[in-house]
Design a protein around this motif. Sequence first.
Motif, PDB file in Angstrom:
ATOM      1  N   HIS A 562       0.799  -1.037   0.021  1.00 46.08           N
ATOM      2  CA  HIS A 562      -0.143  -0.048  -0.213  1.00 46.08           C
ATOM      3  C   HIS A 562       0.922   1.211   0.055  1.00 46.08           C
ATOM      4  CE1 HIS A 562      -3.511   2.677   0.730  1.00 46.08           C
ATOM      5  NE2 HIS A 562      -2.772   3.326   1.656  1.00 46.08           N
ATOM      6  N   LYS A 566       1.118   4.251  -2.925  1.00 46.17           N
ATOM      7  CA  LYS A 566       0.745   5.487  -2.568  1.00 46.17           C
ATOM      8  C   LYS A 566       2.083   6.310  -2.958  1.00 46.17           C
ATOM      9  CE  LYS A 566      -3.558   5.736  -1.030  1.00 46.17           C
ATOM     10  NZ  LYS A 566      -4.633   6.550  -1.694  1.00 46.17           N
ATOM     11  N   GLY A 575      -4.224   2.155  -4.213  1.00 51.41           N
ATOM     12  CA  GLY A 575      -3.882   1.682  -2.917  1.00 51.41           C
ATOM     13  C   GLY A 575      -4.301   0.341  -2.682  1.00 51.41           C
TER      14      GLY A 575
END
Length: 597
Positions: A562, A566, A575
């Motif tokens: 994640h 990002k 994400g």
Amino acid sequence: MIQAIRSSLEWKLILIIFATIFITVTGVSTFSYIKSSEAINNDVVRFSNQILKQANLNLSRYIRDNEQFFRTISGSREFQDWLKTGSNDQYGLFDSYQKMEKTVITPFTTYHPETLSIKLYNENGNESTYRNEYMWESILAPYYSMKNESWLMSMNLTGKISRHYGMNDQYTDKAGRSKSIPILTYAQKFRFAEQNGYLAIDISLLATQEILNEIQLGEHGLGMIVDQSGTIVSYPDPERINTKLDPGIFTNISSNLAGSYYKAESKQMIVYQTITGTDWKVIVIVPYGDLARSISNIRHLTITLTIAGLLIASILAYITSHSITRRLKQLRRTIKMTKLDQFDVRAQVTGIDEVAELATAYNILLDRIENAIQQLAETRLVQQHAVLSALQSQINSHFLYNALESINSMAHLAEQPDIQQTTIALSDMLRYTSNYQQTTVTVKDEIDHLKNYFFIIRILYGEHISLSFEQDSFVEDAQCLKAIIQPFVENSVKHAYEVTGDHLLIKISTMRWMDRYVQIVIEDNGIGLTDEKLNMMQQALSMGQGEQDYMRFSRIGVLNVHYRLKTFYKEPETGVFVERLLPEGGTRIIIRFPHRS
């Protein structure tokens, strides 16, 4: 001189003072002009409203009372009896008319002398006419017959009262001479007992002249009413009635329902408006001199405001210049402190004007510089750690490549194809993940890497773990970060099969999402996440992270992927998202990032 002004704040403020005074004087002059114009317009509107109020009140009374009177007659039993009377029953015709006149007509016309006549007509030939005896100035001619009216045959059974207005020549004076007078006629067609009949009432509009005579329009002002053809219907001088309006005035008012204009050659203001429910217009003609009297008062007000404005402008200019220079000096001292690397000193903010905004913006700039310095230091630490990790991995990878090549050769000599294929798959995985020069790969490459990993898993766990794919060919060539799918499949094996020993089914789906994104869905039929762990994971994914979290996230697969997504992509929908697949178990992982070729 120009250079001195540009380099001196004092000279600039002096120019501001002079500019303020100039703007004040100009503003006062403009205000005086506007007020003068408004005064004239207000007078015109006031005179116009007087005319319209009186005329419309009178006509409204005519319309309201006479329409009610019309409905009273048409709804009476006597009128219905009159319509049902046969053509040969003269007594019945006379009797029903006399009753109608006695009970309805006479009481109304006594108090409404503007009602000139009431006419009844039946298609069977019956006709009765009432002539108002109180209006000897204009009486309906004895030869009049309603069947000769031009509008009679065009009337239909609509149930509504129609109006007909204009100059009517069916009336005579005391001597019996024909005369043309303005008449408003109400008419309607009825049907009772298979009989078609008509009712019409004529109303005089000459009474509007009394209203015009009562209105005060200045010493030389006057008002009149004209019809749609420009013929004067009402005028202070009775001899002007039925004559034509000045063509120059009529041309200007004929195309609009209402308005006003200035007639330069006669210096007159012309104001007009159409009377409600008719094509007639009320016209007010007022000499400009009568309207301009209020200008002298405005001139006195202008002089007073100019003197007061100059005085106030001078005081405000001094106060403003002092406030600006004092705060600018304070800001200048703060900037000097910043040049000496004292970033903790802040400018003092007072007031709410542009200087205050400038001090606030400078303080915000200092805060951002401090944050940028801190983030730069943290970023350099992360970069150093990444470089060291890469060097360490290169050393480890070199050793592992040699070891795997040796195992592959030994498996080939020993004729062990499973060991050989496993070694090749592990070697491909190692090369895939340890190539630091290649940041992104295609989705197809990522799936191939996952297949190598799953080949090794099947060697370890056999048929107890199954993997299925649903791939969209549109996203195969899309670019993505490396090693974003395999960590989640590994988590499924670790937290599902290795815990329960039950058969594990993992499904991988790639697809488009909202046309601009690639979405990869990983589902398993394992025991799933507890509510507490699911909430904790979702909360962690929804929070923003900085570089200082890299070390902590590098050991957590879900958050690591994640964070990398990002960091690499800036689109808000990018994400990792975690869901419970079914109430009784199972986990769904959604990986989303922009589609780039």
